[in-house]
Enzyme design. Sequence first.
Site, PDB file in Angstrom:
ATOM      1  CD  GLU A  25      -3.111  -0.776   0.178  1.00  0.00           C
ATOM      2  OE1 GLU A  25      -2.972   0.146  -0.629  1.00  0.00           O
ATOM      3  OE2 GLU A  25      -4.104  -1.527   0.166  1.00  0.00           O
TER       4      GLU A  25
HETATM    5  C1  BLG Z   1     -10.497   0.263  -1.188  1.00  0.00           C
HETATM    6  C2  BLG Z   1     -11.179   0.240   0.170  1.00  0.00           C
HETATM    7  C3  BLG Z   1     -12.442  -0.584   0.110  1.00  0.00           C
HETATM    8  C4  BLG Z   1     -13.326  -0.087  -1.006  1.00  0.00           C
HETATM    9  C5  BLG Z   1     -12.545  -0.129  -2.307  1.00  0.00           C
HETATM   10  O1  BLG Z   1     -11.402   0.713  -2.162  1.00  0.00           O
HETATM   11  O2  BLG Z   1      -9.412   1.116  -1.134  1.00  0.00           O
HETATM   12  N1  BLG Z   1     -10.277  -0.345   1.109  1.00  0.00           N
HETATM   13  C6  BLG Z   1      -9.825   0.282   2.162  1.00  0.00           C
HETATM   14  O3  BLG Z   1     -10.173   1.394   2.463  1.00  0.00           O
HETATM   15  C7  BLG Z   1      -8.839  -0.421   2.996  1.00  0.00           C
HETATM   16  O4  BLG Z   1     -13.116  -0.457   1.335  1.00  0.00           O
HETATM   17  O5  BLG Z   1     -14.444  -0.954  -1.092  1.00  0.00           O
HETATM   18  S1  BLG Z   1     -15.929  -0.430  -0.791  1.00  0.00           S
HETATM   19  O6  BLG Z   1     -15.917   0.307   0.451  1.00  0.00           O
HETATM   20  O7  BLG Z   1     -16.733  -1.637  -0.687  1.00  0.00           O
HETATM   21  O8  BLG Z   1     -16.291   0.398  -1.932  1.00  0.00           O
HETATM   22  C8  BLG Z   1     -13.343   0.304  -3.503  1.00  0.00           C
HETATM   23  O9  BLG Z   1     -13.747   1.609  -3.387  1.00  0.00           O
HETATM   24  C9  BLG Z   1      -7.064   0.943  -1.173  1.00  0.00           C
HETATM   25  C10 BLG Z   1      -8.337   0.778  -1.941  1.00  0.00           C
HETATM   26  C11 BLG Z   1      -8.176   1.635  -3.120  1.00  0.00           C
HETATM   27  C12 BLG Z   1      -6.732   1.592  -3.419  1.00  0.00           C
HETATM   28  N2  BLG Z   1      -6.044   1.236  -2.172  1.00  0.00           N
HETATM   29  C13 BLG Z   1      -6.657  -0.253  -0.384  1.00  0.00           C
HETATM   30  O10 BLG Z   1      -6.205  -1.282  -1.218  1.00  0.00           O
HETATM   31  C14 BLG Z   1      -6.170   2.896  -3.941  1.00  0.00           C
HETATM   32  O11 BLG Z   1      -5.540   3.618  -3.222  1.00  0.00           O
HETATM   33  N3  BLG Z   1      -6.399   3.170  -5.208  1.00  0.00           N
HETATM   34  C15 BLG Z   1      -5.917   4.376  -5.860  1.00  0.00           C
HETATM   35  C16 BLG Z   1      -4.745   4.043  -6.758  1.00  0.00           C
HETATM   36  S2  BLG Z   1      -4.218   5.435  -7.618  1.00  0.00           S
HETATM   37  O12 BLG Z   1      -3.579   6.340  -6.700  1.00  0.00           O
HETATM   38  O13 BLG Z   1      -5.374   6.031  -8.263  1.00  0.00           O
HETATM   39  O14 BLG Z   1      -3.277   4.933  -8.577  1.00  0.00           O
END
Ligand code: BLG
Length: 487
Positions: A314
């Site tokens: 992460e």
């Molecule tokens: C996750 C959330 C989930 C959520 C999904 O997104 O975050 N997880 C956490 O907060 C730990 O709860 O599911 S939902 O609540 O059912 O909708 C979907 O929205 C986090 C993810 C998103 C991802 N990392 C943990 O793995 C992230 O940061 N993505 C962005 C990438 S970038 O910067 O755009 O490249």
Amino acid sequence: MSAYTAFRKRCTVGLLAIGILLSLSGCVDESTSLERIQKEGVLRVITRNSPATYFQDRSGETGFEYELAKRFADDLGVELQIETADNLDELYSRLSQPNGPELAAAGLTASEERQAQARFSASYLEVSPQVVYRNGQRRPTRPDDLLGKRILVLKGSSHAEQLRKLQRQLPRLEFEESDAVEVVDLLHMVDEGQIDLTLVDSNELAMNQVYFPNVRVAFDFGDASSLSWAVSSGEDLSLLSEVNAFLQRAKQNGTLQRLKDRYYGHVDVLGYVGAYTFAKHLQQRLPRYEKHFRNAAQTDQLDWRLLAAMGYQESLWQPEATSKTGVRGLMMLTQNTAKAMGVANRLDPKQSIVGAGKYFNMLRDSLAAEIKEPDRSWFALAAYNIGIAHLGDARKLAEAEGLDQNKWLDVKKMLPRLSQKQWYRKTRYGYARGGETVHFVQNVRRYYDILTWVTQPQLEGSKIAESGLHIPAIDKRKPSEDAAPQL
Ligand code: BLG
């Protein structure tokens, strides 16, 4: 019947009778070594306790050699019994004892000196012996550069044998052998500047690169060599030919490649810089958060190393990390998740880790009972990243394709479809970046594997090197003049 034919017949009958009598009285045990193993139902394998061969992890016995030997024993339909030797000389001598183990599986090279003691199987892995030095020192590029250096190698190893050969051309070459160390200790000593150089096999270095940030390959030392299993030279050939047939099958059906990738493929996947960076972060960043991972994992009955692997994926263990989408903190919680988990400050590493552990556990508990471990954990990881609703969509797609919606291998094939219109318009929750989730789970598992073996007792035991392992001849010499300052 001619007199001659009658005579032959009588002789044959006589010989047969003698044969039966002898075998009844047990004078001649004609069973082959393979038959004996099958009769006893046990295959005894001798190996070394090291990260590249055999060690204990979160789920018990593991390691490249262990997994391969276990498959061989399963194929034979017998139980596998592992024994370990402290060093190579002991390994070979126990292999040749009359009641010793039947097979040695320990990353062995079929070297000339060992041919007298053992019979070697076909090769299952090609490795190159490599000279290893410390980053910051002048890089040796050829055998002459070994002169005047403090060199330590494993006693009885093929590397010692190669150095002895080189000594015939370079009589001033000096080196030490030790049976009080393992490969990790040698690399540790190079990493810390306690010795200048060592020689290890490329697979062992690949595995350890993620642990020792300062070690570097100087040059390949001689030709590539083949790793083989060995049976005692006194054995008949039945076991050896069964081993060879098994290894051939393992090559053809991809088993060997999968094991190779899992244990020695970290550098290939992370890249050289990635492996080096991971090693640095392991030393510099993880210690700051380890206790939070351990505490949170204990509360949620998780393996702390899985939580730590998630944290690395992460944020590279950085509490202030922020994504483009505003997700924040060491464990990258969304605002909604943070709120739901009672996290007041996402940038506080402890809170972030506690919240993530709680969330992961909640997701894992909410999965269908049909999803069994370890897949259950991989599904929970996917839900952590993409949300449980989208994961549910991918499972439905798998079912529609006739795949198993409870198997990670099947559902992972469907996740990338969530970003393709022809597929996501048929789903309940629509578009999601499922390809990223596959990547996420893959990386977390990779870090989890690495963390598992870097925290196993064998490696922690390598701290003996740190606490002043005594190698007199090495101690007497001065550290080399051009030693780099500590990073
Ligand atoms: C996750 C959330 C989930 C959520 C999904 O997104 O975050 N997880 C956490 O907060 C730990 O709860 O599911 S939902 O609540 O059912 O909708 C979907 O929205 C986090 C993810 C998103 C991802 N990392 C943990 O793995 C992230 O940061 N993505 C962005 C990438 S970038 O910067 O755009 O490249």
